[in-house]
Design an enzyme around this catalytic site. Structure first.
Site: not given
Ligand code: CA
Length: 644
Positions: A334, A363
């Site tokens: 993340d 990400e």
């Protein structure tokens, strides 16, 4: 001056020793005759271990810890401590911090406030020793399916007993109310290879003592990184239960041939004051602003400091722990852009020693500006500097369905503005044909995670509805298929948001992180109602898996075999995977993507073709065979041809 220099050298040497010798994960080493404890803190003046007989009592036995030259604090407690709990406290500048579980607590009490002392070897389900990662001979086979344990199982039509629990994904033979495969069997039928599960480590936003309230949260709020979330266990009060059940889930998925990817959120903690990382060594594990306030690149109030030696070590040890102890097969990071590139390279190297097929991607962005030089962060732009670490492609996403920052249409819903970026994504984000469609950021195509939707933002059905509200459902379903087809024929690594194949809707909610199950759950009844869509997805997955031409795996091969066919229509993309002899069963593959409301007539190289997809239908075995040099592509649809 000289003394200072020597002092610095000594400190550096000690730091080097620390990283080589000590392991953060060894904070509680249990045996039935003694338990050894060790915790790291370079700044504590004193450290204290508290042992509790149970999770509730306030009475503790207290042990002073002694510090070694590497800043690890130790003690050994004799006797069999299984079933007891511990916390630690550290004292800086004469002030005692609040107690906390150690930063590497592997088992915890309800809500994770205390660490539990257990015999980890007793948490293994039957047959765990034989558990193996499903074979992955070809990494380009990967098709990731993302889901949340509640999304996937809570529907009354899911046919699953242990709804919302780890054990839900250990059930086989389940069916929807209409008798169609659900749960694990559905995943097998769909043909995906990897299941990415939203956070399953212990997080803070669900009160584990009131699970019957059925509250929902995605779980991007870490409390204890190295213990599973209690809300997904059948008994959050039993520290071993969540561990055993998480392993049972992974074991069952492995037996079904599906690998498991953990969504890891090392970039921030739920809060600072309430988390072990914030309490045990105040400030060290976080980045600070110039005024000593906590930096906030995560947008969640703090950001961790992977560039700090022991935070980096924590990340490396933590992923390796999950890979070894739980047999986790991959990690989705993340807000990976908050971590630094060197940390990601070290994580990759450490996982390679366990199994090089363990997947790593994330990400490649942050929510706000991290307090670290951009050039050194694991941002999408620098993906090529982190071999075999992938990044989500907002390029192909925005091109196909539009940006989450507006409600405009994308290529698949009639807006040709994204054509260039779509071609960039179809080529896997590499330096394609001298950066014809933009500067490549992935070193190899599998580092480019091709996707259109995930848990964030609108699901596909809702996105198309808000951007093309005047269209009929029939047209919107065509757009849906077209968008997902482009993902499945791209050279990147394919990622599908779970439930899109069942035409899920979140009723227009674009951030459902704490919406109720009624919004988040996958509508299993749609497997019958929208069976045409489901079958299309299933066939497209098969088409990808059967045709190596769509996933050549290296930038060199993509440049050699991918040829975009000339067209002056901005709503039309045509490409050919050529000269596939020895690579694919087809001599060549032709893909025609029509993002307009009109049929498009086009010339194609003359040949005999199996038609794999056409006008909203797909069949991996071929819908029909044609011998032609001309073809008409229906509005908002893809045509895929395999040359015989
Ligand atoms: Ca929790």
């Amino acid at each position: 001056m000289k003394n200072i220099f020597i002092c610095i050298l000594t400190t550096l040497t000690l730091l080097a020793c620390t990283t080589k010798q000590a392991r953060l994960e060894d904070e509680c080493l249990y045996s039935d005759s003694k338990t050894q404890f060790c915790f790291w803190s370079p700044i504590a003046e004193q450290m204290e271990l508290r042992i509790y007989a149970d999770a509730q009592t306030t009475e503790a036995e207290t042990y002073a810890l002694r510090k070694d030259k590497n800043d690890f604090w130790h003690t050994t407690v004799k006797g069999d401590l299984a079933g007891k709990f511990y916390t630690i406290r550290s004292c800086q500048n004469g002030k005692w911090e609040e107690e906390a579980p150690g930063i590497f607590a592997k088992a915890v009490s309800v809500n994770g406030t205390r660490a539990a002392i257990i015999d980890l070897s007793k948490t293994n389900p039957d047959g765990w020793v034989q558990d193996k990662r499903p074979a992955m001979t070809d990494p380009t086979d990967i098709i990731v399916y993302e889901t949340h344990l509640r999304d996937f199982t809570m529907s009354p039509n899911s046919g699953i007993q242990n709804k919302g629990k780890f054990l839900a994904l250990a059930e086989t033979g389940t069916t929807t109310a209409d008798g169609l495969a659900s749960g694990i069997d559905h995943l097998k039928e769909l043909g995906i290879t990897h299941l990415q599960i939203l956070p399953m480590f212990d997080y803070g936003s669900i009160d584990e003592t009131t699970l019957s309230h059925g509250k929902y949260n995605w779980g991007y709020d870490p409390i204890n990184y190295n213990a599973p979330e209690g809300g997904y266990s059948t008994d959050p009060y039993d520290p071993a239960c969540r561990i055993t059940e998480a392993k049972q889930m992974i074991q069952a998925l492995h037996q079904a041939g599906i690998r498991v990817i953990m969504d890891v959120v090392y970039n921030h903690t739920y809060n600072v004051a309430g988390c072990a990382l914030g309490r045990v060594v105040p400030q060290y594990f976080y980045r600070l602003n110039a005024d000593s306030s906590y930096a906030n690149g995560s947008g969640c109030g703090n950001e961790t400091a992977s560039d700090h030696e022991m935070m980096r070590q924590f990340l490396v040890e933590s992923v390796c722990y999950w890979a070894r102890e739980y047999h986790v097969d991959g990690f989705r990071f993340d807000l990976m852009g908050i971590h630094d590139q060197e940390t990601m390279r070290q994580i990759r190297a450490a996982l390679d020693l366990i199994d090089p097929t363990i997947l790593t991607y994330g990400e490649g962005w942050a929510a706000m500006s991290p307090a670290y030089p951009y050039d050194s962060l694991a941002m999408k732009q620098w993906t090529y500097r982190m071999p075999r670490v992938g990044a989500f492609s907002d390029d192909i996403r925005n091109a196909l369905i539009g940006s989450p920052f507006d409600h405009l249409r994308g290529f698949a819903s009639g807006n040709p503005a994204g054509k260039q970026a779509l071609c960039f994504g179809l080529a896997g984000g590499i330096n394609y044909n001298n950066n014809q469609f933009g500067e490549g950021w992935s070193g190899e195509p599998m580092q480019h995670v091709s996707y259109i939707t995930c848990h964030d933002n609108y699901c596909l059905r809702d996105r198309i509805e808000v951007s093309a509200p005047e269209e009929t459902e029939e047209t919107r379903l065509r757009m849906n298929k077209l968008a997902q087809t482009a993902v499945l024929v791209s050279q990147g690594m394919t990622f599908i948001y779970g439930g899109e194949e069942l035409y899920r809707t979140k009723l227009g909610i674009d951030n459902s992180y704490q919406s109720p199950d009624s919004i988040n759950t996958i509508p299993w009844e749609n497997k019958l109602i929208y069976n045409d869509l489901y079958e299309y997805y299933r066939q497209m997955v098969q088409i990808r898996r059967q045709h190596r031409g769509f996933r050549l795996g290296t930038a060199e091969l993509v440049n050699k075999h991918l040829e975009f066919l000339p067209t002056d229509n901005e709503s039309f993309v045509a490409f050919k995977m050529k000269d596939l002899k020895g690579i694919d069963t087809a001599k060549s593959l032709i893909v025609l993507l029509n993002g307009s409301s009109e049929p498009i007539d086009t010339d194609i190289p003359a040949g005999k073709y199996a038609v794999l997809a056409q006008d909203g239908k797909a069949d991996a075995k071929g819908l029909t065979t044609v011998s032609t040099d001309k073809i008409t592509v229906a509005p908002y649809s893809a045509t895929i041809l395999a040359e015989k």
